[in-house]
Design a protein around this motif. Structure first.
Motif, PDB file in Angstrom:
ATOM      1  N   UNK A 130       0.844  -1.200   0.000  1.00 31.57           N
ATOM      2  CA  UNK A 130       0.000   0.000   0.000  1.00 31.57           C
ATOM      3  C   UNK A 130       0.879   1.250   0.000  1.00 31.57           C
ATOM      4  N   UNK A 131       1.897   1.242   0.857  1.00 34.07           N
ATOM      5  CA  UNK A 131       2.800   2.394   0.910  1.00 34.07           C
ATOM      6  C   UNK A 131       3.493   2.614  -0.428  1.00 34.07           C
ATOM      7  N   UNK A 132       3.937   1.544  -1.072  1.00 31.43           N
ATOM      8  CA  UNK A 132       4.609   1.662  -2.370  1.00 31.43           C
ATOM      9  C   UNK A 132       3.676   2.261  -3.408  1.00 31.43           C
ATOM     10  N   UNK A 133       2.423   1.787  -3.429  1.00 26.61           N
ATOM     11  CA  UNK A 133       1.451   2.310  -4.396  1.00 26.61           C
ATOM     12  C   UNK A 133       1.104   3.761  -4.096  1.00 26.61           C
ATOM     13  N   UNK A 134       1.030   4.081  -2.804  1.00 26.61           N
ATOM     14  CA  UNK A 134       0.730   5.463  -2.436  1.00 26.61           C
ATOM     15  C   UNK A 134       1.861   6.387  -2.874  1.00 26.61           C
ATOM     16  N   UNK A 135       3.087   5.959  -2.678  1.00 22.08           N
ATOM     17  CA  UNK A 135       4.235   6.756  -3.113  1.00 22.08           C
ATOM     18  C   UNK A 135       4.259   6.913  -4.629  1.00 22.08           C
ATOM     19  N   UNK A 136       3.796   5.874  -5.364  1.00 27.01           N
ATOM     20  CA  UNK A 136       3.747   5.975  -6.823  1.00 27.01           C
ATOM     21  C   UNK A 136       2.739   7.032  -7.263  1.00 27.01           C
ATOM     22  N   UNK A 137       1.591   7.111  -6.562  1.00 35.18           N
ATOM     23  CA  UNK A 137       0.598   8.144  -6.883  1.00 35.18           C
ATOM     24  C   UNK A 137       1.181   9.530  -6.629  1.00 35.18           C
ATOM     25  N   UNK A 138       1.826   9.687  -5.469  1.00 38.77           N
ATOM     26  CA  UNK A 138       2.436  10.977  -5.132  1.00 38.77           C
ATOM     27  C   UNK A 138       3.523  11.337  -6.147  1.00 38.77           C
ATOM     28  N   UNK A 139       4.337  10.353  -6.523  1.00 43.24           N
ATOM     29  CA  UNK A 139       5.407  10.602  -7.496  1.00 43.24           C
ATOM     30  C   UNK A 139       4.827  11.052  -8.834  1.00 43.24           C
ATOM     31  N   UNK A 140       3.722  10.443  -9.240  1.00 47.11           N
ATOM     32  CA  UNK A 140       3.095  10.820 -10.508  1.00 47.11           C
ATOM     33  C   UNK A 140       2.654  12.275 -10.487  1.00 47.11           C
ATOM     34  N   UNK A 141       2.034  12.702  -9.367  1.00 43.43           N
ATOM     35  CA  UNK A 141       1.592  14.093  -9.260  1.00 43.43           C
ATOM     36  C   UNK A 141       2.779  15.039  -9.152  1.00 43.43           C
ATOM     37  N   UNK A 142       3.803  14.655  -8.382  1.00 39.70           N
ATOM     38  CA  UNK A 142       5.004  15.492  -8.274  1.00 39.70           C
ATOM     39  C   UNK A 142       5.643  15.716  -9.639  1.00 39.70           C
ATOM     40  N   UNK A 143       5.806  14.622 -10.394  1.00 44.60           N
ATOM     41  CA  UNK A 143       6.454  14.716 -11.704  1.00 44.60           C
ATOM     42  C   UNK A 143       5.614  15.522 -12.684  1.00 44.60           C
ATOM     43  N   UNK A 144       4.285  15.334 -12.619  1.00 44.28           N
ATOM     44  CA  UNK A 144       3.410  16.095 -13.512  1.00 44.28           C
ATOM     45  C   UNK A 144       3.475  17.585 -13.189  1.00 44.28           C
ATOM     46  N   UNK A 145       3.468  17.923 -11.888  1.00 44.08           N
ATOM     47  CA  UNK A 145       3.572  19.328 -11.508  1.00 44.08           C
ATOM     48  C   UNK A 145       4.891  19.938 -11.928  1.00 44.08           C
ATOM     49  N   UNK A 146       5.981  19.186 -11.750  1.00 47.01           N
ATOM     50  CA  UNK A 146       7.294  19.690 -12.162  1.00 47.01           C
ATOM     51  C   UNK A 146       7.362  19.860 -13.676  1.00 47.01           C
ATOM     52  N   UNK A 147       6.702  18.950 -14.415  1.00 49.71           N
ATOM     53  CA  UNK A 147       6.717  19.033 -15.878  1.00 49.71           C
ATOM     54  C   UNK A 147       6.038  20.306 -16.362  1.00 49.71           C
ATOM     55  N   UNK A 148       4.931  20.688 -15.714  1.00 45.45           N
ATOM     56  CA  UNK A 148       4.237  21.910 -16.119  1.00 45.45           C
ATOM     57  C   UNK A 148       5.143  23.124 -15.921  1.00 45.45           C
ATOM     58  N   UNK A 149       5.807  23.189 -14.766  1.00 45.51           N
ATOM     59  CA  UNK A 149       6.690  24.335 -14.519  1.00 45.51           C
ATOM     60  C   UNK A 149       7.889  24.330 -15.455  1.00 45.51           C
ATOM     61  N   UNK A 150       8.367  23.128 -15.813  1.00 48.76           N
ATOM     62  CA  UNK A 150       9.463  23.043 -16.782  1.00 48.76           C
ATOM     63  C   UNK A 150       9.022  23.568 -18.141  1.00 48.76           C
ATOM     64  N   UNK A 151       7.801  23.236 -18.533  1.00 46.60           N
ATOM     65  CA  UNK A 151       7.280  23.754 -19.805  1.00 46.60           C
ATOM     66  C   UNK A 151       7.111  25.269 -19.747  1.00 46.60           C
ATOM     67  N   UNK A 152       6.720  25.803 -18.603  1.00 46.98           N
ATOM     68  CA  UNK A 152       6.613  27.261 -18.460  1.00 46.98           C
ATOM     69  C   UNK A 152       7.992  27.909 -18.600  1.00 46.98           C
ATOM     70  N   UNK A 153       9.001  27.274 -18.000  1.00 42.67           N
ATOM     71  CA  UNK A 153      10.361  27.803 -18.117  1.00 42.67           C
ATOM     72  C   UNK A 153      10.836  27.757 -19.567  1.00 42.67           C
ATOM     73  N   UNK A 154      10.470  26.696 -20.286  1.00 40.33           N
ATOM     74  CA  UNK A 154      10.838  26.609 -21.705  1.00 40.33           C
ATOM     75  C   UNK A 154      10.165  27.715 -22.510  1.00 40.33           C
ATOM     76  N   UNK A 155       8.900  28.020 -22.192  1.00 39.07           N
ATOM     77  CA  UNK A 155       8.204  29.100 -22.887  1.00 39.07           C
ATOM     78  C   UNK A 155       8.872  30.436 -22.585  1.00 39.07           C
ATOM     79  N   UNK A 156       9.282  30.651 -21.334  1.00 36.39           N
ATOM     80  CA  UNK A 156       9.960  31.887 -20.956  1.00 36.39           C
ATOM     81  C   UNK A 156      11.275  32.032 -21.715  1.00 36.39           C
ATOM     82  N   UNK A 157      12.027  30.923 -21.810  1.00 34.18           N
ATOM     83  CA  UNK A 157      13.286  30.951 -22.558  1.00 34.18           C
ATOM     84  C   UNK A 157      13.041  31.195 -24.042  1.00 34.18           C
ATOM     85  N   UNK A 158      11.949  30.621 -24.572  1.00 32.29           N
ATOM     86  CA  UNK A 158      11.614  30.829 -25.985  1.00 32.29           C
ATOM     87  C   UNK A 158      11.269  32.295 -26.251  1.00 32.29           C
ATOM     88  N   UNK A 159      10.604  32.935 -25.299  1.00 29.45           N
ATOM     89  CA  UNK A 159      10.306  34.369 -25.446  1.00 29.45           C
ATOM     90  C   UNK A 159      11.604  35.166 -25.558  1.00 29.45           C
TER      91      UNK A 159
END
Length: 475
Positions: A130-159
């Motif tokens: 259960x703990x492993x699966x819970x950590x996988x859910x958290x990791x998925x959200x963490x990575x998705x959130x970081x990906x959005x901010x990375x894409x924002x940084x790429x847009x800023x650099x493109x500007x």
């Protein structure tokens, strides 16, 4: 006609056909050169004392359909404004996980692990799963959130990159305006300079739609549809932008932590302001609106999960986090929860916690009966319960909300692809029409044959006049 005048006519014909052959060869050599405008020799009949005096070369003209060119530039600016959105949304789909390992799949796997633990709540192996699966859910959200901010940084650099390229092109265009005016004043051919100028204007127009306006002396001005003057004679405007080295979820333009555009030091307002319509404005839209909307959707799903686990835990007082926390505490409402979401340390043996709290509750002070699965069943029921993410929205289970999140992203990507496809089709049609008016190698070769024949005829006339003059001298 005197023999002298006949010889003069033939010599002018040789000069004209020689120049035409030179221009045709240049057309063929540059048939694939970007921005090259087909050249043609302008001829007119020369006269002397009311009598024909051969042919006169009036100059070299550059064939460009200005109306078609303006339409193609507008279509290209629209296409370039669609490409960043499609690329970013397609990239986010990959960042957020593929089918079989998406957030919804990981939540479903967590539910499966909870069901297995409910059947044998005393098993540390099942609680560990259960703990492993819970950590996988958290990791998925963490990575998705970081990906959005990375894409924002790429847009800023493109500007920043677009601004640098546009400023360089505008400076070169200002210099070309001066060079063209000087060349015209000296009576020199300016067609090569005009080719270069067209390429530079195309570069500006992809980032910022502009109207090209002719000025006296061969110069041009560039004005955006909103009225901003980017080029006037030898004076070029300067676009300003300060890129951010790092972008976090809390950084917004409204909050003053992200830069906007300036034109000669004057702020341009929301988005790209009076420079809207091309790829530059599209990057602002990504950085400041579209990607933050995706981040907010992620945060709503993360908040829903955190709240479900907290409300289903009978060992916790109100306002205390359960299995999931916002960096160890209760959410404060600050953007970026998906990136900060964490498993409660109380259930993680690696951080001083204990697996039995997955069975008895996060707030339990001591282990309860090992055969009791009431708390696990409560979490299962809460994950399956239909709840809206926001008041008035469609209720769904936790996995259902995650699936809706992915479906919304896919729908936005499909819409963006359709818009890009329409813009690409329009640009392609206008581009083909523009190329049709350019260098046609078949037509140029046919014209070359006619020039060759005319050259031969003029040469034959000179030979005939030479024979006639020689005969006169023999008398």
């Amino acid at each position: 006609m005197t023999l002298g005048l006949a010889l003069s006519n033939a010599l002018s014909g040789l000069r004209a056909t020689s120049r035409m052959a030179e221009v045709i060869s240049a057309n063929l050599a540059n048939a694939l050169t970007e921005g090259y405008g087909r050249r043609a020799v302008d001829l007119s009949a020369a006269s002397l004392g009311g009598r024909g005096a051969g042919v006169r070369i009036d100059g070299i003209s550059r064939g460009v359909d200005l109306a078609l060119l303006a339409d193609r530039r507008g279509a290209e600016a629209l296409l370039e404004s669609r490409k960043p959105l499609t690329a970013a949304l397609k990239g986010l789909e990959g960042d957020w996980g593929v089918a079989g390992d998406s957030l919804a799949d990981r939540i479903a796997a967590l539910e499966g692990a909870l069901v297995s633990a409910s059947a044998d709540p005393g098993s540390d192996i099942r609680l560990g799963a259960v703990l492993t699966r819970l950590e996988a859910v958290v990791s998925s959200l963490n990575e998705a959130g970081a990906a959005v901010q990375r894409r924002r940084a790429e847009a800023d650099a493109a500007i920043a990159r677009e601004v640098g390229e546009v400023n360089a092109a505008l400076a070169d265009l200002a210099a070309l305006n001066t060079d063209i005016a000087r060349a015209l004043g000296r009576g020199e051919d300016t067609t090569a300079l005009l080719d270069r100028r067209q390429v530079l204007v195309d570069r500006v127009a992809r980032a910022v739609p502009v109207r090209e306006m002719e000025r006296p002396g061969g110069a041009i001005a560039l004005v955006t549809p909103q009225g901003a003057v980017l080029l006037e004679g030898s004076g070029a405007a300067r676009i300003g932008f300060d890129p951010a080295p790092v972008i976090t979820a809390s950084m917004t333009r409204e909050g003053g932590r992200l830069s906007g555009l300036t034109l000669d030091g004057r702020p341009l307002g929301e988005g790209a302001g009076s420079l809207a319509g091309g790829s530059l404005a599209a990057q602002f839209d990504l950085r400041d609106r579209i990607l933050p909307e995706q981040a907010a959707a992620l945060d709503r799903v993360a908040t829903d999960l955190l709240t479900r686990f907290a409300e289903a835990d009978s060992t916790l007082p109100p306002g205390q986090p359960g299995l999931l926390t916002d960096a160890g505490g209760w959410p404060t409402g600050e953007p970026g929860l998906a990136g900060r979401l964490a498993v409660h340390a109380a259930v993680d043996p690696a951080r001083g916690g204990a697996l039995w709290r997955l069975r008895d509750g996060v707030g339990a002070a001591a282990p309860g009966p090992s055969g009791t699965a009431d708390q696990i069943d409560a979490w299962i029921a809460e994950l399956d319960a239909p709840r809206p993410l926001v008041p008035g929205a469609r209720p769904a289970s936790a996995a259902g909300h995650a699936a809706d999140l992915a479906a919304g992203l896919s729908g936005a990507r499909l819409t963006a692809e359709e818009a890009e496809g329409f813009a690409a089709a329009r640009w392609s049609a206008l581009r083909e029409a523009e190329l049709a008016g350019g260098v046609d190698s078949d037509a140029e070769l046919q014209l070359l044959l006619r020039v060759e024949q005319a050259y031969a005829a003029n040469a034959r006339l000179i030979a005939a006049v030479d024979e006639m003059m020689a005969r006169l001298l023999e008398i």
